[in-house]
Design a protein around this motif. Structure first.
Motif, mmCIF file in Angstrom:
data_model
loop_
_atom_site.group_PDB
_atom_site.id
_atom_site.type_symbol
_atom_site.label_atom_id
_atom_site.label_comp_id
_atom_site.label_asym_id
_atom_site.label_seq_id
_atom_site.Cartn_x
_atom_site.Cartn_y
_atom_site.Cartn_z
ATOM 1 N N ASN A 171 0.811 -1.220 0.000
ATOM 2 C CA ASN A 171 0.000 0.000 0.000
ATOM 3 C C ASN A 171 0.846 1.273 0.000
ATOM 4 O O ASN A 171 0.566 2.233 0.720
ATOM 5 C CB ASN A 171 -0.941 0.013 1.217
ATOM 6 N N GLY A 172 1.880 1.270 -0.820
ATOM 7 C CA GLY A 172 2.742 2.443 -0.931
ATOM 8 C C GLY A 172 3.859 2.507 0.090
ATOM 9 O O GLY A 172 4.698 3.407 0.034
ATOM 10 N N TRP A 173 3.873 1.571 1.036
ATOM 11 C CA TRP A 173 4.897 1.536 2.076
ATOM 12 C C TRP A 173 5.902 0.425 1.799
ATOM 13 O O TRP A 173 5.552 -0.633 1.292
ATOM 14 C CB TRP A 173 4.265 1.286 3.442
ATOM 15 N N LEU A 174 7.149 0.675 2.165
ATOM 16 C CA LEU A 174 8.210 -0.321 2.088
ATOM 17 C C LEU A 174 8.509 -0.843 3.468
ATOM 18 O O LEU A 174 8.796 -0.073 4.397
ATOM 19 C CB LEU A 174 9.481 0.299 1.489
ATOM 20 N N ARG A 175 8.444 -2.141 3.600
ATOM 21 C CA ARG A 175 8.853 -2.803 4.841
ATOM 22 C C ARG A 175 10.357 -3.032 4.755
ATOM 23 O O ARG A 175 10.825 -3.897 4.015
ATOM 24 C CB ARG A 175 8.096 -4.122 4.980
ATOM 25 N N THR A 176 11.139 -2.259 5.522
ATOM 26 C CA THR A 176 12.589 -2.236 5.313
ATOM 27 C C THR A 176 13.320 -3.449 5.867
ATOM 28 O O THR A 176 14.418 -3.772 5.411
ATOM 29 C CB THR A 176 13.214 -0.982 5.945
ATOM 30 N N GLY A 177 12.766 -4.089 6.892
ATOM 31 C CA GLY A 177 13.498 -5.170 7.554
ATOM 32 C C GLY A 177 14.497 -4.688 8.578
ATOM 33 O O GLY A 177 15.197 -5.488 9.195
ATOM 34 N N ASP A 178 14.558 -3.366 8.809
ATOM 35 C CA ASP A 178 15.460 -2.790 9.807
ATOM 36 C C ASP A 178 14.701 -2.487 11.089
ATOM 37 O O ASP A 178 13.532 -2.075 11.061
ATOM 38 C CB ASP A 178 16.096 -1.500 9.281
ATOM 39 N N ILE A 179 15.367 -2.667 12.210
ATOM 40 C CA ILE A 179 14.785 -2.385 13.516
ATOM 41 C C ILE A 179 15.257 -1.011 13.967
ATOM 42 O O ILE A 179 16.446 -0.692 13.894
ATOM 43 C CB ILE A 179 15.206 -3.446 14.557
ATOM 44 N N GLY A 180 14.340 -0.187 14.450
ATOM 45 C CA GLY A 180 14.721 1.159 14.871
ATOM 46 C C GLY A 180 13.732 1.757 15.837
ATOM 47 O O GLY A 180 12.757 1.123 16.255
ATOM 48 N N ARG A 181 13.985 3.022 16.168
ATOM 49 C CA ARG A 181 13.082 3.777 17.040
ATOM 50 C C ARG A 181 13.255 5.262 16.746
ATOM 51 O O ARG A 181 14.272 5.698 16.224
ATOM 52 C CB ARG A 181 13.374 3.508 18.517
ATOM 53 N N PHE A 182 12.227 6.048 17.089
ATOM 54 C CA PHE A 182 12.289 7.502 17.022
ATOM 55 C C PHE A 182 12.331 8.066 18.434
ATOM 56 O O PHE A 182 11.695 7.523 19.344
ATOM 57 C CB PHE A 182 11.046 8.066 16.326
ATOM 58 N N ASP A 183 13.072 9.172 18.609
ATOM 59 C CA ASP A 183 12.956 9.880 19.883
ATOM 60 C C ASP A 183 11.935 11.005 19.738
ATOM 61 O O ASP A 183 11.327 11.191 18.672
ATOM 62 C CB ASP A 183 14.323 10.389 20.364
ATOM 63 N N GLU A 184 11.719 11.767 20.810
ATOM 64 C CA GLU A 184 10.690 12.806 20.818
ATOM 65 C C GLU A 184 10.981 13.924 19.817
ATOM 66 O O GLU A 184 10.074 14.642 19.391
ATOM 67 C CB GLU A 184 10.562 13.400 22.230
ATOM 68 N N ASP A 185 12.250 14.091 19.433
ATOM 69 C CA ASP A 185 12.616 15.161 18.504
ATOM 70 C C ASP A 185 12.589 14.711 17.049
ATOM 71 O O ASP A 185 12.957 15.482 16.145
ATOM 72 C CB ASP A 185 14.016 15.687 18.850
ATOM 73 N N GLY A 186 12.188 13.469 16.803
ATOM 74 C CA GLY A 186 12.048 12.992 15.438
ATOM 75 C C GLY A 186 13.304 12.421 14.816
ATOM 76 O O GLY A 186 13.364 12.222 13.605
ATOM 77 N N TRP A 187 14.332 12.143 15.632
ATOM 78 C CA TRP A 187 15.564 11.540 15.112
ATOM 79 C C TRP A 187 15.425 10.020 15.125
ATOM 80 O O TRP A 187 14.969 9.425 16.103
ATOM 81 C CB TRP A 187 16.774 11.951 15.940
ATOM 82 N N LEU A 188 15.860 9.393 14.038
ATOM 83 C CA LEU A 188 15.753 7.944 13.898
ATOM 84 C C LEU A 188 17.030 7.267 14.378
ATOM 85 O O LEU A 188 18.140 7.706 14.064
ATOM 86 C CB LEU A 188 15.508 7.578 12.426
ATOM 87 N N TYR A 189 16.866 6.177 15.118
ATOM 88 C CA TYR A 189 17.981 5.336 15.575
ATOM 89 C C TYR A 189 17.773 3.935 15.003
ATOM 90 O O TYR A 189 16.667 3.385 15.070
ATOM 91 C CB TYR A 189 18.027 5.243 17.105
ATOM 92 N N LEU A 190 18.830 3.353 14.456
ATOM 93 C CA LEU A 190 18.766 1.982 13.968
ATOM 94 C C LEU A 190 19.409 1.050 14.973
ATOM 95 O O LEU A 190 20.468 1.355 15.524
ATOM 96 C CB LEU A 190 19.478 1.858 12.623
ATOM 97 N N ILE A 191 18.782 -0.070 15.169
ATOM 98 C CA ILE A 191 19.273 -1.046 16.145
ATOM 99 C C ILE A 191 19.832 -2.281 15.450
ATOM 100 O O ILE A 191 20.722 -2.948 15.970
ATOM 101 C CB ILE A 191 18.151 -1.410 17.130
ATOM 102 N N GLY A 192 19.346 -2.580 14.273
ATOM 103 C CA GLY A 192 19.862 -3.725 13.532
ATOM 104 C C GLY A 192 18.830 -4.237 12.556
ATOM 105 O O GLY A 192 17.742 -3.675 12.413
ATOM 106 N N ARG A 193 19.190 -5.292 11.864
ATOM 107 C CA ARG A 193 18.269 -5.931 10.946
ATOM 108 C C ARG A 193 17.345 -6.858 11.717
ATOM 109 O O ARG A 193 17.752 -7.511 12.685
ATOM 110 C CB ARG A 193 19.038 -6.760 9.918
#
Length: 562
Positions: free
Chosen positions: A429-451
């Protein structure tokens, strides 16, 4: 959650319609006499790049290559890679870049899967192509050797010389639309067999303009059909903005890989002079930066670790560099801090992307006093939406929660060639499932944790390798490290580290115990590393990504057999 937009820049870009060739045409019109490519003594101006590409395009058509057919680029980095790349696209054909180091059987598999009808190869790669015996090839063109890509003494020089194609009178660009396929780009294959991603011209143009606008503080402009260029936004410029039509870069990333392949066009869009470095040699690299006053350079964590380990590197003159971009994989914060000292006038940025997103999804602001916390890969590019969802296609998690990264934007590719089931699984539906694990903080910065595939389960607990690798890199005895999950009868899986020790360190039981304690004191009990193995060098792909599949195979082979 906040969303970062560079100061003075619009939240959304307007993307002119047209194929990628329109970006080259725009730069050739604006900077005709500016050097676009420098490969040793060989220089190519923007006007020459465009005309040479049109000559190649016409020559391909005269030799029977039709619009939509696939042409392979099987050659190392050189100025000729870029010239032939644009030639193929201007012919209306599809580029499939292949790793020049592939063994013949793997090379045959990729070229036949992409249905390549023609190939540009090089004296150093011609023999492997011969052994591959690829079905369906109708034309083999041999590009010349250069300073960045020398020829071996016993090179096979058979095939149609590129010089012959360059004698062809240039024709008009083939009429292609944004919905035509530009690339069949193979994924890195770090977790299994590579797949060919269908990158459309509109995906490619969008990502090139996203990155070029961000790096150049600019907006896309199309004064007339067939020409696209970038125009500075003065109020958005920072000391680290690339001066469009005035800056110099060095090309290090493999051009067959998404980062190097698309970066060629970002450089064209921003009017850069690109110095082709060829195979990475730390001493040669330092010399090129100083000699040519390089302003911006890309690299991978593996490359930067090699650079930082070079004796005497602290005395090198790297003062001209104002932008350093680390990609291909997350870089550890210890190396990031060292890079700030190595490049005293530069902004050090990270980015995140993947082949299925053409190249880039996130990047950092161009500010030396970077507001991005250490460990983050930055903020989404213009018109790019990212979500963190529970594993297994679950709902969006709250801000701060960990899950799988999903992406949506104009750069998201069209799926996998010949794999409809896999396309339906990854592109939804227009989205790509990346296979990467991550999180956002309150300021909108993305952190990657791994595949997601690298996550291991220890006694029912999810354990991510990324944070453990980050801790290992903080220890002064560690040059590089990677953590995998290894099968264990009682626990299910255990975290196992493979470590490259710094020179002068005794890689033995005492250091292993020290590292185990160092990490163990900073994580929950279930996250502790259970085994440490020392290794001379981590296996990496040509793009600088650690090949965890090879580490798992190594571990399995060395495990005691029942």
């Amino acid at each position: 959650m906040k969303r970062y937009v560079p100061e003075g820049m619009p939240e959304s870009l307007t993307y002119p319609e047209g194929p990628l060739g329109a970006v080259l045409a725009g730069s050739a019109r604006r900077y005709p006499d500016r050097i676009a490519l420098r490969d040793g003594e060989l220089t190519v101006t923007y006007s020459e790049l465009y005309v040479s590409s049109l000559r190649i395009a016409q020559a391909l058509r005269e030799r029977g290559v039709r619009r939509g057919e696939t042409v392979a680029l099987h050659q190392p980095n050189s100025a000729w890679f870029t010239v032939t790349y644009f030639g193929v696209l201007l012919a209306g054909a599809v580029v499939t870049p292949v790793n020049p180091a592939l063994p013949p059987l793997a090379l045959r598999d990729q070229l036949e899967e992409a249905a390549a009808v023609a190939v540009f190869t090089h004296p150093s790669t011609r023999a492997a192509l011969d052994k591959a015996d690829v079905a369906g090839l109708r034309l083999t063109v041999l590009v010349p050797a250069s300073d960045a890509a020398p020829a071996p003494a016993d090179a096979d020089l058979s095939g149609t010389p590129l010089e012959e194609l360059l004698k062809t009178d240039p024709g008009a660009p083939e009429g292609v639309s944004g919905d035509d396929v530009a690339h069949l780009s193979f994924t890195g294959g770090t977790t299994g067999r590579s797949k060919a991603v269908r990158v459309l011209h509109r995906n490619l143009v969008a990502n090139v303009l996203q990155m070029g606008s961000w790096r150049g503080a600019a907006r896309p402009v199309s004064d007339e059909p067939g020409y696209i260029h970038l125009e500075h936004i003065p109020e958005a410029q920072t000391p680290h903005t690339l001066a469009i039509g005035e800056s110099t870069a060095v090309a290090l990333a493999p051009m067959f890989h998404a980062m190097g392949l698309v970066s060629q066009s970002v450089s064209v869009a921003t009017g850069l002079t690109v110095v082709i470095a060829g195979r990475f040699d730390p001493r040669k690299f330092v010399r090129l930066v100083a000699e040519h006053g390089v302003n911006t350079l890309p690299g991978s964590p593996a490359l930067f670790h090699s650079l930082l380990a070079l004796p005497g590197i602290e005395d090198a003159d790297l003062s001209s560099v104002k932008l350093v971009n680390s990609g291909a994989a997350p870089i550890d914060t210890n190396a990031l801090k060292q890079l700030h000292g190595l490049f005293p006038n530069a902004c050090i940025v990270e980015g995140y992307g993947l082949t299925e997103a053409t190249m880039g999804l996130t990047t950092h602001p161009l500010l030396r006093d970077n507001p991005v916390p250490l460990g983050s890969v930055g903020a989404p590019l213009f018109d790019t939406d990212l979500e963190i969802r529970e594993l297994g296609c679950g709902p969006v998690v709250p801000t701060g929660g960990t899950g799988e990264v999903w992406a949506r934007g104009p750069q998201i590719a069209d799926g996998y060639e010949g794999h409809p089931d896999l396309t339906a699984e990854q592109f939804q539906n227009g989205w790509l499932r990346t296979g990467d694990i991550g999180r956002f903080d309150e300021d909108g910065w993305l952190y990657l944790i791994g595949r997601a595939k690298d996550m291991l389960i220890y006694k029912g607990y999810n354990v991510y390798p990324g944070p453990l690798e980050e801790l290992l890199h903080q220890h002064p005895a560690v040059a590089s490290a990677s953590v995998i999950g290894a099968p264990h009868a009682a626990a299910g899986e255990i975290p196992v580290a493979y470590v490259v020790a710094r020179p002068g360190q005794v890689a033995g039981a005492e250091l292993a115990a020290e590292l185990t304690e160092f990490v163990g004191g900073r994580v929950a009990p279930y996250q502790r590393i259970r085994e440490i193995h020392f290794i001379e060098a981590l296996p990496v792909s040509a793009a600088g990504k650690i090949l965890k599949t090879e580490l798992r195979q190594r571990h399995t082979a060395s495990a005691p057999q029942d």
